[in-house]
Each structure stands twice: as structure tokens, then as C-alpha cells.
Design a protein around this motif. Structure first.
Motif, PDB file in Angstrom:
ATOM      1  N   VAL A 246     -64.116 -16.707 -38.846  1.00  0.00           N
ATOM      2  CA  VAL A 246     -63.762 -17.310 -37.564  1.00  0.00           C
ATOM      3  C   VAL A 246     -62.277 -17.078 -37.281  1.00  0.00           C
ATOM      4  CG1 VAL A 246     -63.605 -19.472 -36.270  1.00  0.00           C
ATOM      5  CG2 VAL A 246     -65.558 -19.061 -37.798  1.00  0.00           C
ATOM      6  N   GLY A 247     -61.995 -16.587 -36.081  1.00  0.00           N
ATOM      7  CA  GLY A 247     -60.616 -16.331 -35.684  1.00  0.00           C
ATOM      8  C   GLY A 247     -60.044 -15.019 -36.185  1.00  0.00           C
ATOM      9  N   SER A 248     -60.871 -14.211 -36.841  1.00  0.00           N
ATOM     10  CA  SER A 248     -60.395 -12.956 -37.430  1.00  0.00           C
ATOM     11  C   SER A 248     -60.295 -11.853 -36.390  1.00  0.00           C
ATOM     12  CB  SER A 248     -61.340 -12.518 -38.549  1.00  0.00           C
ATOM     13  OG  SER A 248     -62.611 -12.191 -38.006  1.00  0.00           O
ATOM     14  N   GLU A 251     -63.769 -10.616 -35.501  1.00  0.00           N
ATOM     15  CA  GLU A 251     -64.469 -11.448 -34.526  1.00  0.00           C
ATOM     16  C   GLU A 251     -63.984 -11.139 -33.114  1.00  0.00           C
ATOM     17  OE1 GLU A 251     -65.382 -16.176 -34.338  1.00  0.00           O
ATOM     18  OE2 GLU A 251     -63.290 -15.578 -33.965  1.00  0.00           O
ATOM     19  N   LYS A 252     -62.668 -10.957 -32.967  1.00  0.00           N
ATOM     20  CA  LYS A 252     -62.102 -10.702 -31.649  1.00  0.00           C
ATOM     21  C   LYS A 252     -62.422  -9.298 -31.151  1.00  0.00           C
ATOM     22  CE  LYS A 252     -58.321 -13.907 -32.586  1.00  0.00           C
ATOM     23  NZ  LYS A 252     -56.877 -14.040 -32.891  1.00  0.00           N
ATOM     24  N   LYS A 255     -65.834  -9.106 -29.990  1.00  0.00           N
ATOM     25  CA  LYS A 255     -66.120 -10.102 -28.952  1.00  0.00           C
ATOM     26  C   LYS A 255     -67.306 -10.995 -29.340  1.00  0.00           C
ATOM     27  CE  LYS A 255     -64.267  -7.304 -25.140  1.00  0.00           C
ATOM     28  NZ  LYS A 255     -63.604  -6.311 -26.020  1.00  0.00           N
ATOM     29  N   GLU A 257     -66.844 -14.238 -30.423  1.00  0.00           N
ATOM     30  CA  GLU A 257     -66.372 -15.625 -30.486  1.00  0.00           C
ATOM     31  C   GLU A 257     -67.364 -16.651 -29.955  1.00  0.00           C
ATOM     32  OE1 GLU A 257     -64.729 -13.068 -29.073  1.00  0.00           O
ATOM     33  OE2 GLU A 257     -62.547 -13.315 -29.160  1.00  0.00           O
ATOM     34  N   SER A 258     -68.199 -16.263 -29.014  1.00  0.00           N
ATOM     35  CA  SER A 258     -69.100 -17.232 -28.370  1.00  0.00           C
ATOM     36  C   SER A 258     -70.553 -17.105 -28.832  1.00  0.00           C
ATOM     37  CB  SER A 258     -69.041 -17.068 -26.845  1.00  0.00           C
ATOM     38  OG  SER A 258     -67.722 -17.211 -26.365  1.00  0.00           O
ATOM     39  N   VAL A 262     -71.613 -21.034 -36.768  1.00  0.00           N
ATOM     40  CA  VAL A 262     -70.487 -21.074 -37.697  1.00  0.00           C
ATOM     41  C   VAL A 262     -70.893 -21.831 -38.956  1.00  0.00           C
ATOM     42  CG1 VAL A 262     -68.135 -21.901 -38.079  1.00  0.00           C
ATOM     43  CG2 VAL A 262     -68.764 -20.894 -35.877  1.00  0.00           C
ATOM     44  N   ARG A 267     -68.570 -16.794 -39.151  1.00  0.00           N
ATOM     45  CA  ARG A 267     -69.462 -16.796 -38.004  1.00  0.00           C
ATOM     46  C   ARG A 267     -70.594 -15.816 -38.273  1.00  0.00           C
ATOM     47  NH1 ARG A 267     -69.214 -18.450 -32.929  1.00  0.00           N
ATOM     48  NH2 ARG A 267     -66.972 -18.889 -33.071  1.00  0.00           N
TER      49      ARG A 267
END
Length: 273
Positions: A246-248, A251-252, A255, A257-258, A262, A267
Motif C-alpha cells: 500500500v502506497g508503493s 501501486e501508483k 493505478k 489504489e482504488s 487491503v 493490496r
């Protein structure tokens, strides 16, 4: 203290089903400004701090500790170490290096008749060759030990502050076959034979009564991979699952994140095969 990753149990179970637990390691090195890929087949030596039981190993390992770090062993003179940046130990400058970014792949064949059907695990992460002496006052050794302690967990609660790193190093060496132990005191791997043996003539296997051989131990190293993205593909399903912290960056960049769910710091997202 590190928590156990949600993908670890399934991965470990699949690895245990292999007659020989090998995986492919992909690295990228730099030569004259050009990126050069390399792929090697290595033996999985367990998750660090969880050395598999070997009744022939005369050296006891630590017990009651866990980690998510994938472990393998290597000769520190090999090209592999140079491809990983030539870094032995972790310092503030080594953490973001490009060369220690790797990907490993485990292929788990199906029990059925079709040899191309099975399960695949692809794991991206950062690879570090651990210093031999993690008790020294060298900056790399001190920071590596601190980094490892933060990634270990104790079955009785707490972190890895009581972990015996010297004991683990020796246990990994003892877990190898005598002939493989002996290879660590052979001449420089990969050097043309026309150059001579460099004073190290090929030696015989190292038996259980020779585990203190200084030449072999000076070349022997344990390396670990810290997963930063895990992907599981089941071709029998078919299904495909991705885990990212999460927050890595992973992940970004993907895309995610949503999506998914978790579990701890991970994630988990189901994606199309």
C-alpha cells in the motif's frame, strides 16, 4: 517487526511441491552505458530466518523467526554480485540503486498430463548480498543488520533483535552439499583457464568436519530479495492475482489504489489473466 505477507503461505506451499526448488533470477547490469539483461537459475534456500530442515546439516539454525525475504546463496566472486551493483551490505546510497532491482520467477507444473499448464509466481524486489560478518562495526554491516531486524518477526512476539546472524550464515553454508561447499574454494569462477588457477587449485568436497574452512567461507555469501510486487498466475483456473505494498510505487504506477482489498501493508487485486 515485519508481518507475514498474505501471499507467502501459498507461494511456500507451491515451492514445497517441487522436486528441486529452483527459480529464475532476472537482473540488468550496465556495461558501457548499455543495459545488459541476465537470467540465471538458482536454488531457493527458504525464506530468510526459516532455513529448511536438513537432517544432514550439522549446524543448527535459528528457530522461531519469520520473514518475507527470499534467500539464496552465491559465491561473492561471481558476476552475479557485480550485476547487483557490487554492493555488499545496505547503506543509504545502496537502497535506491537500479542494479539491485530484480525479478524472480517460479514455475509450478501441473499434476495433470499437460506440461504447459501450471502455476507461475513472478516476484519483483530489491536484492542484497549480505555481508559475511554482520557483527562488525562496518557501516554496511551495521545498517544491514538494522534493516534485517526490522524485517524479521519472532513467533513469541517482537522483532529480530535476538536473531543470531553469525549462526544463520554458518547454517546456510552447512545446508549445502559437501561438493558445493568445496566449490567456494575453487579458482575464480568464469576466469579463462589459460590465466591459471590464481593459487587456488580445484579442491575436494568440504565434509561436515571442515565447516570452518576460511577460504570457502570468505567467498560464501547469503543474499536476500525483498519483494516489492508479487504476481500469481494459475493457468488451471485461469486466474491472476497481484499484490503490491500500500502506497508503493508499484501501486501508483499500475493505478491500483482504488481496487481489491487491503491485508496488512499489502493490496491484493484480482486481474485478468
Amino acid at each position: 517487526m515485519s508481518s507475514i505477507a498474505p501471499w507467502k503461505q501459498a507461494l511456500n506451499s507451491h515451492i514445497q511441491s517441487l522436486a528441486c526448488p529452483t527459480f529464475s533470477l532476472a537482473t540488468v547490469s550496465q556495461a558501457g552505458g548499455i543495459s545488459v539483461p541476465h537470467v540465471r537459475t538458482l536454488v531457493f534456500r527458504g525464506f530468510y530466518a526459516e532455513l529448511p530442515v536438513n537432517k544432514y546439516n550439522p549446524v543448527a539454525s535459528n528457530t522461531g523467526f519469520r520473514s518475507n525475504l527470499i534467500a539464496f546463496t552465491t559465491d561473492n566472486r561471481m558476476e552475479k554480485s557485480r550485476d547487483l551493483g557490487g554492493l555488499e551490505g545496505i547503506t543509504s546510497s545502496s537502497l535506491p540503486t537500479v542494479t539491485n532491482n530484480v525479478e524472480v520467477c517460479f514455475w509450478i507444473p501441473s499434476n495433470g498430463e499437460n506440461p504447459v499448464i501450471g502455476k507461475q509466481w513472478r516476484i519483483r524486489g530489491r536484492c542484497f548480498v549480505l555481508p559475511r560478518d554482520l557483527g562488525s562495526q562496518d557501516t554496511g554491516a551495521k545498517e544491514t543488520k538494522k534493516w534485517l531486524v526490522e524485517r524479521l518477526s519472532n513467533d513469541n512476539g517482537g522483532d529480530g533483535s535476538d536473531f543470531d546472524f553469525a549462526k544463520e550464515y554458518k547454517a546456510h553454508f552447512g545446508n549445502l552439499s559437501p561438493s558445493l561447499r568445496g566449490s567456494f574454494r575453487n579458482p575464480l569462477p568464469g576466469a579463462p583457464k589459460e590465466f591459471g588457477d590464481g593459487g587456488l587449485t580445484p579442491k575436494s568436497p568440504i565434509g561436515n568436519d571442515q565447516l570452518d574452512n576460511e577460504v570457502a567461507l570468505s567467498h560464501f555469501r547469503v543474499a536476500v530479495i525483498e519483494p516489492t510486487r508479487v504476481e500469481y498466475l494459475d493457468l488451471e483456473g485461469p486466474s491472476r492475482t497481484v499484490w503490491v505494498p500500500v502506497g508503493s510505487d508499484a501501486e501508483k504506477s499500475e493505478k491500483l489504489e482504488s481496487f481489491g482489498k487491503v491485508n496488512g501493508i499489502w493490496r491484493e487485486v484480482e486481474v485478468w489473466p
